[in-house]
Design a protein around this motif. Structure first.
Motif, short mmCIF file in Angstrom:
data_model
loop_
_atom_site.label_atom_id
_atom_site.label_comp_id
_atom_site.label_asym_id
_atom_site.label_seq_id
_atom_site.Cartn_x
_atom_site.Cartn_y
_atom_site.Cartn_z
N GLN A 28 0.81 -1.21 0.00
CA GLN A 28 0.00 0.00 0.00
C GLN A 28 0.85 1.26 0.00
O GLN A 28 0.64 2.16 -0.82
CB GLN A 28 -0.92 0.02 1.22
N VAL A 29 1.81 1.32 0.92
CA VAL A 29 2.55 2.56 1.11
C VAL A 29 3.80 2.66 0.23
O VAL A 29 4.06 3.69 -0.37
CB VAL A 29 2.91 2.73 2.61
N GLU A 38 -0.49 13.58 5.99
CA GLU A 38 -0.02 14.20 7.22
C GLU A 38 1.01 13.35 7.94
O GLU A 38 1.63 13.80 8.88
CB GLU A 38 -1.20 14.51 8.16
N GLN A 39 1.21 12.11 7.50
CA GLN A 39 2.21 11.25 8.12
C GLN A 39 3.29 10.88 7.12
O GLN A 39 3.00 10.59 5.97
CB GLN A 39 1.57 9.96 8.62
N MET A 40 4.50 10.85 7.61
CA MET A 40 5.60 10.36 6.79
C MET A 40 5.55 8.83 6.83
O MET A 40 5.40 8.26 7.90
CB MET A 40 6.95 10.85 7.31
N PRO A 41 5.67 8.18 5.68
CA PRO A 41 5.64 6.72 5.71
C PRO A 41 6.88 6.13 6.36
O PRO A 41 7.96 6.74 6.34
CB PRO A 41 5.57 6.35 4.23
N TYR A 42 6.72 4.97 6.98
CA TYR A 42 7.85 4.24 7.56
C TYR A 42 8.55 3.55 6.41
O TYR A 42 7.92 2.85 5.62
CB TYR A 42 7.32 3.23 8.57
N THR A 43 9.86 3.73 6.27
CA THR A 43 10.59 3.24 5.11
C THR A 43 11.56 2.12 5.46
O THR A 43 11.81 1.84 6.63
CB THR A 43 11.41 4.40 4.49
N THR A 44 12.13 1.52 4.43
CA THR A 44 13.17 0.51 4.66
C THR A 44 14.36 1.15 5.36
O THR A 44 14.97 0.54 6.23
CB THR A 44 13.64 -0.15 3.35
N ASP A 45 14.69 2.38 5.00
CA ASP A 45 15.78 3.08 5.68
C ASP A 45 15.51 3.22 7.17
O ASP A 45 16.41 3.05 7.99
CB ASP A 45 16.00 4.48 5.08
N ASP A 46 14.27 3.54 7.52
CA ASP A 46 13.90 3.66 8.94
C ASP A 46 14.16 2.34 9.66
O ASP A 46 14.74 2.31 10.75
CB ASP A 46 12.44 4.04 9.10
#
Length: 126
Positions: A28-29, A38-46
């Motif tokens: 989805q993201v 309004e939200q930053m997506p959580y990424t592989t880098d995170d």
């Protein structure tokens, strides 16, 4: 249940594993780019920074027990996930975007090992 010295860091680890285990979220993201503005997506880098750098649970799992992880079982449960991520990064490099990782055939192993690790992490929760 054994408490940890740094519960905030534990939350970071669990959140990273949750996102790596959630193929639906990733599609989805990361792939379709559908997320609340309004939200930053959580990424592989995170996730990578949380597990390798910020908490060192991948690099020094034995030292994480008592500090970030509750027990040896949690440390052991994270090792297949580390191997899966290392394999993906060895084979595909570290410069792909989230969608490219999520759609690579190798990524299925990351999701599966993250699900297994998450089950162990959740089983240790009070």
């Amino acid at each position: 249940m054994t408490q940890v010295r740094f519960p905030g860091m534990r939350t970071v680890v669990v959140e990273a594993v949750e996102h790596l285990a959630d193929a639906e979220y990733q599609q989805q993201v990361w792939v379709r780019k559908e997320h609340p503005h309004e939200q930053m997506p959580y990424t592989t880098d995170d996730a990578v920074h949380a597990l390798y750098d910020d908490t060192s649970v991948f690099e020094e799992p034995e030292h994480a027990v008592g500090n970030v992880l509750r027990n040896k079982e949690e440390a052991e449960a994270l090792q297949p996930l580390k191997r899966a991520l290392d394999t993906v990064f060895d084979e595909l490099g570290t410069d792909l975007d989230d969608a490219e990782y999520a759609t690579a055939p190798q990524w299925a192993v990351v999701v599966a090992t993250a699900r297994s690790a998450l089950a162990v992490l959740r089983a240790s929760e009070p």
